[in-house]
Design an enzyme around this catalytic site. Structure first.
Site, PDB file in Angstrom:
ATOM      1  N   ARG A  18      -9.993  -2.933  -3.500  1.00 32.05           N
ATOM      2  CA  ARG A  18      -9.081  -3.818  -4.224  1.00 32.05           C
ATOM      3  C   ARG A  18      -8.156  -4.451  -3.188  1.00 32.05           C
ATOM      4  NH1 ARG A  18      -5.190  -1.859  -1.989  1.00 32.05           N
ATOM      5  NH2 ARG A  18      -3.889  -3.139  -3.328  1.00 32.05           N
ATOM      6  N   ALA A  65      -6.449  -8.562  -2.585  1.00 33.47           N
ATOM      7  CA  ALA A  65      -7.082  -9.891  -2.571  1.00 33.47           C
ATOM      8  C   ALA A  65      -7.968 -10.148  -1.344  1.00 33.47           C
ATOM      9  CB  ALA A  65      -6.012 -10.967  -2.719  1.00 33.47           C
ATOM     10  N   ARG A  69     -13.278  -9.936 -11.039  1.00 35.77           N
ATOM     11  CA  ARG A  69     -11.821  -9.937 -11.254  1.00 35.77           C
ATOM     12  C   ARG A  69     -11.334 -11.397 -11.190  1.00 35.77           C
ATOM     13  NH1 ARG A  69      -8.345  -5.603  -8.205  1.00 35.77           N
ATOM     14  NH2 ARG A  69      -7.077  -5.902 -10.065  1.00 35.77           N
ATOM     15  N   ASP A  96      -1.902 -12.449  -4.674  1.00 30.39           N
ATOM     16  CA  ASP A  96      -3.295 -12.592  -5.127  1.00 30.39           C
ATOM     17  C   ASP A  96      -3.690 -14.048  -5.259  1.00 30.39           C
ATOM     18  OD1 ASP A  96      -2.398  -9.788  -6.122  1.00 30.39           O
ATOM     19  OD2 ASP A  96      -4.587  -9.827  -5.994  1.00 30.39           O
ATOM     20  N   ASN A 124       1.192 -11.869  -8.034  1.00 29.26           N
ATOM     21  CA  ASN A 124       0.990 -10.609  -7.298  1.00 29.26           C
ATOM     22  C   ASN A 124       1.077  -9.469  -8.319  1.00 29.26           C
ATOM     23  OD1 ASN A 124       0.574  -9.172  -4.786  1.00 29.26           O
ATOM     24  ND2 ASN A 124       2.680  -8.449  -4.981  1.00 29.26           N
ATOM     25  N   LYS A 125       0.899  -8.271  -7.832  1.00 25.19           N
ATOM     26  CA  LYS A 125       0.846  -7.085  -8.692  1.00 25.19           C
ATOM     27  C   LYS A 125       1.988  -7.063  -9.714  1.00 25.19           C
ATOM     28  CE  LYS A 125      -1.618  -4.607  -8.885  1.00 25.19           C
ATOM     29  NZ  LYS A 125      -2.667  -4.772  -9.928  1.00 25.19           N
TER      30      LYS A 125
HETATM   31  O1  MRU Z   1      -5.024  -4.825  -8.475  1.00 29.11           O
HETATM   32  P1  MRU Z   1      -4.991  -4.819  -6.980  1.00 29.11           P
HETATM   33  O2  MRU Z   1      -4.738  -3.487  -6.378  1.00 29.11           O
HETATM   34  O3  MRU Z   1      -6.207  -5.504  -6.399  1.00 29.11           O
HETATM   35  O4  MRU Z   1      -3.746  -5.743  -6.636  1.00 29.11           O
HETATM   36  C1  MRU Z   1      -3.396  -5.936  -5.291  1.00 29.11           C
HETATM   37  C2  MRU Z   1      -2.166  -6.720  -5.096  1.00 29.11           C
HETATM   38  O5  MRU Z   1      -1.540  -7.172  -6.028  1.00 29.11           O
HETATM   39  C3  MRU Z   1      -1.803  -7.022  -3.677  1.00 29.11           C
HETATM   40  O6  MRU Z   1      -0.421  -7.098  -3.540  1.00 29.11           O
HETATM   41  C4  MRU Z   1      -2.424  -8.360  -3.270  1.00 29.11           C
HETATM   42  O7  MRU Z   1      -3.783  -8.381  -3.560  1.00 29.11           O
HETATM   43  C5  MRU Z   1      -2.216  -8.660  -1.846  1.00 29.11           C
HETATM   44  S1  MRU Z   1      -3.188  -7.636  -0.813  1.00 29.11           S
HETATM   45  C6  MRU Z   1      -2.973  -8.108   0.798  1.00 29.11           C
END
Ligand code: MRU
Length: 343
Positions: free
Chosen positions: A45, A47, A85, A233, A243-244
């Protein structure tokens, strides 16, 4: 260095991020369907990492596709990987890069096409690490010395091919000799902060303190946090950032308390085709992630649940977007366009 994924003669190996921090185990994806499954189930997981995994998935799929039906199978491989996703644009970026390469080789024998696709996936992997080091070099000077950096989710080595984006900035600041420590939000419901960020920063010997998400405001008000650095993301052309889930709240609290809020991301996370963050699709994940924590129920049966995996932070809360080509600041419509066009 932590290895998130690697290309092998047998397939794509990736560290199983659903089992960290207690079990450090690599799983082998032997075909593109297993790669797609690993992205969907979040074995891998983050991005940039899923962008690299998708490129490798296309390469392994192309290797195994039949000569007779290559074009249709190639399309199916790309479509299957793209359906895993919806939010992180790097996934589509990685697939598009492989599609464009295939198109550029239209007159070549399939043996050459397959060979070049495999080589390209390995280039995407190597480039991602180099890009993260450049993001780190641009971001490190922004990190205040002698203070704490707050981060949310995991934008580290595990979310990329290596080194990380937000955690790359932190690593580069530490390597530059800055005296900093890190507060990691635990990041409910999937706990990327406690399980992954703490794990990898501990491995690097970086002083890290775990806090629950609802403690962030308390510490942002306390004066000890010098800046917030997170990943992304998808970033719209106006600088709105997906983002998350929980990032938006952190950004608002940072602004309220005069703490700079930085987003660290490669150019491949920019979606210049959309005018604002309102157009970013937000993934909704299973209710069970909220009603149970890794097998333990934490809500009554039949509880109604919402589980958006990401939120959108409007550009007005973003102090700067740190990319491999430099740091963009408001007005982002102008600064991001300049970075993308390379001037
Ligand atoms: O659901 P995830 O774990 O894939 O979400 C990840 C994030 O939100 C990260 O902050 C984002 O992908 C940046 S990773 C360099």
């Amino acid at each position: 260095m932590i290895e998130t994924l690697r290309w092998t003669a047998q397939g794509v190996e990736m560290i199983d991020q659903t089992r960290l921090p207690h079990v450090e185990e690599f799983v082998l994806c032997r075909n593109y369907k297993e790669v797609a499954d690993a992205i969907f189930t979040m074995i891998i997981r983050g991005a940039p990492a899923i962008g690299v995994a998708a490129a490798m998935g296309v390469a392994i799929g192309a290797q195994q596709a039949s000569d007779e039906n290559f074009e249709a199978e190639f399309e199916e491989i790309c479509a299957t990987l793209a359906a895993t996703r919806p939010t992180a644009v790097n996934l589509f970026w990685g697939i598009d890069r492989m599609k464009k390469l295939r198109q550029s080789l239209s007159g070549e024998p399939l043996s050459v096409v397959r060979e070049k696709l495999v080589a390209e996936a390995q280039i995407v992997h190597a480039e991602d690490i180099a890009i993260n080091k450049q993001i780190g070099a641009h971001g490190a000077p922004l990190v205040p010395d002698g203070k704490t950096v707050l981060t949310h989710c995991n934008a580290g080595a595990l979310a990329t091919a290596g080194y990380g984006t937000a955690l790359g900035v932190i690593r580069a600041a530490v390597e530059a000799g800055k005296n900093i420590d890190v507060f990691a939000d635990e990041t409910r419901p999937f706990l990327q902060g406690s399980r992954l960020t703490v794990w990898e920063l501990q491995k690097d010997g970086i002083d890290t303190t775990l806090i629950t998400d609802n403690m962030a405001g308390h510490f942002l008000r306390s004066g000890r946090i010098g800046c917030v650095v997170v990943g992304a993301d998808r970033i719209a052309s106006n600088g709105d950032v997906a983002n998350k889930i929980g990032t938006y709240g952190v950004a608002v609290l940072a602004k309220e308390n005069g703490v700079p809020f930085y987003v660290a991301a490669p150019i491949s996370t920019l979606d210049m085709n959309i005018a604002s963050g309102e157009q970013i699709p937000i993934e909704e994940r299973a209710a069970s992630e909220v009603t149970a924590m890794f097998g333990h129920k934490v809500a009554p049966d039949g509880t109604k649940v919402k589980n958006p995996a990401f939120d959108m932070t409007p550009n007005r809360y973003v102090t700067g977007i740190i990319t491999e080509r430099g740091v963009a600041q408001a007005p982002y419509e102008v600064s991001l366009k300049r970075l993308v066009e390379g001037n």
